[in-house]
Motif scaffolding. Structure first.
Motif, PDB file in Angstrom:
ATOM      1  N   GLU A 149       6.559  -2.073 -11.691  1.00  0.00           N
ATOM      2  CA  GLU A 149       5.995  -2.986 -12.706  1.00  0.00           C
ATOM      3  C   GLU A 149       4.509  -2.703 -12.916  1.00  0.00           C
ATOM      4  O   GLU A 149       4.005  -2.713 -14.041  1.00  0.00           O
ATOM      5  CB  GLU A 149       6.204  -4.435 -12.263  1.00  0.00           C
ATOM      6  N   ASP A 150       3.814  -2.412 -11.821  1.00  0.00           N
ATOM      7  CA  ASP A 150       2.398  -2.081 -11.927  1.00  0.00           C
ATOM      8  C   ASP A 150       2.183  -0.766 -12.665  1.00  0.00           C
ATOM      9  O   ASP A 150       1.245  -0.634 -13.462  1.00  0.00           O
ATOM     10  CB  ASP A 150       1.788  -1.989 -10.524  1.00  0.00           C
ATOM     11  N   LEU A 151       3.063   0.218 -12.445  1.00  0.00           N
ATOM     12  CA  LEU A 151       2.945   1.509 -13.129  1.00  0.00           C
ATOM     13  C   LEU A 151       3.119   1.377 -14.639  1.00  0.00           C
ATOM     14  O   LEU A 151       2.595   2.181 -15.407  1.00  0.00           O
ATOM     15  CB  LEU A 151       3.981   2.496 -12.587  1.00  0.00           C
ATOM     16  N   LEU A 152       3.851   0.353 -15.071  1.00  0.00           N
ATOM     17  CA  LEU A 152       4.063   0.152 -16.503  1.00  0.00           C
ATOM     18  C   LEU A 152       2.917  -0.610 -17.163  1.00  0.00           C
ATOM     19  O   LEU A 152       2.880  -0.742 -18.388  1.00  0.00           O
ATOM     20  CB  LEU A 152       5.381  -0.601 -16.737  1.00  0.00           C
ATOM     21  N   SER A 153       1.978  -1.091 -16.368  1.00  0.00           N
ATOM     22  CA  SER A 153       0.814  -1.787 -16.923  1.00  0.00           C
ATOM     23  C   SER A 153      -0.238  -0.768 -17.347  1.00  0.00           C
ATOM     24  O   SER A 153      -0.155   0.419 -17.018  1.00  0.00           O
ATOM     25  CB  SER A 153       0.233  -2.751 -15.883  1.00  0.00           C
ATOM     26  N   ARG A 213      -1.156   3.799 -19.861  1.00  0.00           N
ATOM     27  CA  ARG A 213      -0.260   3.284 -18.830  1.00  0.00           C
ATOM     28  C   ARG A 213      -0.505   4.029 -17.526  1.00  0.00           C
ATOM     29  O   ARG A 213      -0.763   5.235 -17.514  1.00  0.00           O
ATOM     30  CB  ARG A 213       1.201   3.485 -19.226  1.00  0.00           C
ATOM     31  N   LYS A 214      -0.389   3.323 -16.438  1.00  0.00           N
ATOM     32  CA  LYS A 214      -0.595   3.961 -15.141  1.00  0.00           C
ATOM     33  C   LYS A 214       0.463   5.022 -14.872  1.00  0.00           C
ATOM     34  O   LYS A 214       0.196   6.016 -14.194  1.00  0.00           O
ATOM     35  CB  LYS A 214      -0.593   2.903 -14.037  1.00  0.00           C
ATOM     36  N   LEU A 215       1.659   4.835 -15.436  1.00  0.00           N
ATOM     37  CA  LEU A 215       2.715   5.834 -15.271  1.00  0.00           C
ATOM     38  C   LEU A 215       2.329   7.143 -15.958  1.00  0.00           C
ATOM     39  O   LEU A 215       2.581   8.227 -15.432  1.00  0.00           O
ATOM     40  CB  LEU A 215       4.034   5.319 -15.830  1.00  0.00           C
ATOM     41  N   ASP A 216       1.703   7.057 -17.125  1.00  0.00           N
ATOM     42  CA  ASP A 216       1.249   8.258 -17.832  1.00  0.00           C
ATOM     43  C   ASP A 216       0.155   8.968 -17.043  1.00  0.00           C
ATOM     44  O   ASP A 216       0.103  10.208 -17.000  1.00  0.00           O
ATOM     45  CB  ASP A 216       0.736   7.893 -19.228  1.00  0.00           C
ATOM     46  N   VAL A 217      -0.722   8.186 -16.442  1.00  0.00           N
ATOM     47  CA  VAL A 217      -1.785   8.762 -15.612  1.00  0.00           C
ATOM     48  C   VAL A 217      -1.179   9.483 -14.422  1.00  0.00           C
ATOM     49  O   VAL A 217      -1.588  10.600 -14.072  1.00  0.00           O
ATOM     50  CB  VAL A 217      -2.765   7.667 -15.138  1.00  0.00           C
ATOM     51  N   GLN A 218      -0.180   8.859 -13.792  1.00  0.00           N
ATOM     52  CA  GLN A 218       0.474   9.480 -12.646  1.00  0.00           C
ATOM     53  C   GLN A 218       1.125  10.800 -13.039  1.00  0.00           C
ATOM     54  O   GLN A 218       1.015  11.803 -12.318  1.00  0.00           O
ATOM     55  CB  GLN A 218       1.525   8.547 -12.062  1.00  0.00           C
ATOM     56  N   PHE A 219       1.787  10.827 -14.192  1.00  0.00           N
ATOM     57  CA  PHE A 219       2.428  12.069 -14.641  1.00  0.00           C
ATOM     58  C   PHE A 219       1.392  13.164 -14.888  1.00  0.00           C
ATOM     59  O   PHE A 219       1.600  14.327 -14.515  1.00  0.00           O
ATOM     60  CB  PHE A 219       3.239  11.822 -15.913  1.00  0.00           C
ATOM     61  N   SER A 220       0.271  12.811 -15.506  1.00  0.00           N
ATOM     62  CA  SER A 220      -0.793  13.785 -15.755  1.00  0.00           C
ATOM     63  C   SER A 220      -1.319  14.368 -14.456  1.00  0.00           C
ATOM     64  O   SER A 220      -1.580  15.578 -14.352  1.00  0.00           O
ATOM     65  CB  SER A 220      -1.945  13.135 -16.530  1.00  0.00           C
ATOM     66  N   ARG A 221      -1.461  13.529 -13.452  1.00  0.00           N
ATOM     67  CA  ARG A 221      -1.925  14.009 -12.154  1.00  0.00           C
ATOM     68  C   ARG A 221      -0.898  14.927 -11.508  1.00  0.00           C
ATOM     69  O   ARG A 221      -1.245  15.934 -10.891  1.00  0.00           O
ATOM     70  CB  ARG A 221      -2.229  12.818 -11.246  1.00  0.00           C
ATOM     71  N   MET A 222       0.382  14.587 -11.652  1.00  0.00           N
ATOM     72  CA  MET A 222       1.434  15.444 -11.116  1.00  0.00           C
ATOM     73  C   MET A 222       1.390  16.829 -11.750  1.00  0.00           C
ATOM     74  O   MET A 222       1.569  17.846 -11.074  1.00  0.00           O
ATOM     75  CB  MET A 222       2.809  14.816 -11.361  1.00  0.00           C
ATOM     76  N   SER A 231       8.599  15.775 -18.589  1.00  0.00           N
ATOM     77  CA  SER A 231       7.998  14.761 -19.458  1.00  0.00           C
ATOM     78  C   SER A 231       7.873  13.433 -18.724  1.00  0.00           C
ATOM     79  O   SER A 231       8.580  13.159 -17.759  1.00  0.00           O
ATOM     80  CB  SER A 231       8.856  14.558 -20.713  1.00  0.00           C
ATOM     81  N   VAL A 232       6.973  12.600 -19.228  1.00  0.00           N
ATOM     82  CA  VAL A 232       6.794  11.270 -18.645  1.00  0.00           C
ATOM     83  C   VAL A 232       8.032  10.416 -18.900  1.00  0.00           C
ATOM     84  O   VAL A 232       8.344   9.513 -18.119  1.00  0.00           O
ATOM     85  CB  VAL A 232       5.518  10.602 -19.203  1.00  0.00           C
TER      86      VAL A 232
END
Length: 236
Positions: A24-28, A34-43, A210-211
């Protein structure tokens, strides 16, 4: 690379009881992303890139017409037994992918080309494959006479599988990631999505491209936790 990964990503496994809140936090949003998009970029930044010398066989002139896509090449390849005849080379665009307990749990390969039909049959025979899971849409290929399972859901899979997809990477890689994440969760009661993806990208760089696929993995884990009564304590 290991230090960079540690600094940029949280690769440690998350206990399953904390997953729903973490997702839920990753979707904020953090500022405008979005934190999920940031995580994917870092990956993407820390993912290992194979040395070109690992693809020497794939780029040999005699094998070039056996690669459906020139940018998706095999490493950790299931070699075929060479008879010494040029008509039966030991090359095929396929890779082993691991699940949580076994390194060679899956073989992922591209849809056969005219030049690789015989090699595909040899792959099935020589690696004792009994189940082929088709990841293509029916409209994407003319199905040859072969006993197979047409993939339309996410059944529990325990034994070694040959996964067939047009490019040998995207959907088949997604299947393997989800399978490995769920298998680990059943055993360890934790969720290690980033770690599983990073491990599999060592074998096939194009895993989870992809994210949207990254989010899909999270959604599968979420639904599994919510619907599986055996793991109802995870949500407590």
């Amino acid at each position: 690379m290991a230090l960079l990964e540690t600094l940029m990503l949280s690769t440690s496994a998350l206990h399953a009881s904390k997953f729903l809140g973490s997702y839920e936090d990753l979707l904020s949003f953090d500022k405008d992303r979005r934190k999920l998009d940031v995580q994917f970029s870092r990956m993407e930044k820390v993912s290992s890139v194979a040395d070109e010398c690992q693809y020497v066989s794939a780029k040999e002139m005699r094998n070039r017409n056996k690669n459906r896509y020139s940018n998706i090449l095999p490493d950790h390849m299931p070699h075929l037994t060479s008879s010494g005849k040029r008509s039966e080379p030991d090359y095929i665009n396929a890779v082993f992918l691991p699940n949580y307990k076994k390194k060679g749990a899956f073989i992922v390969t591209q849809t056969p080309l005219p030049a690789t039909k015989t090699d595909f049959r040899r792959l099935v025979v020589e690696h004792d494959v009994h189940t082929v899971v088709m990841m293509n849409n029916k409209s994407e290929m003319k199905t040859r006479k072969l006993q197979q399972i047409h993939f339309e859901g996410w059944p529990g899979v325990q034994r070694c599988l040959l996964l067939l997809r047009m490019n040998g990477a995207d959907r088949s890689g997604l299947f393997c990631v989800v399978s490995a994440v769920l298998e680990r969760m059943k055993i360890e009661q934790d969720v290690a999505i980033t770690q599983v993806i990073n491990d599999m990208r060592n074998y096939r760089e194009q895993i989870i491209p992809s994210v949207d696929q990254l989010q899909f993995v999270h959604e599968v884990v979420k639904e599994y936790i919510l619907q599986n009564e055996t793991y109802s304590n995870f949500t407590g």
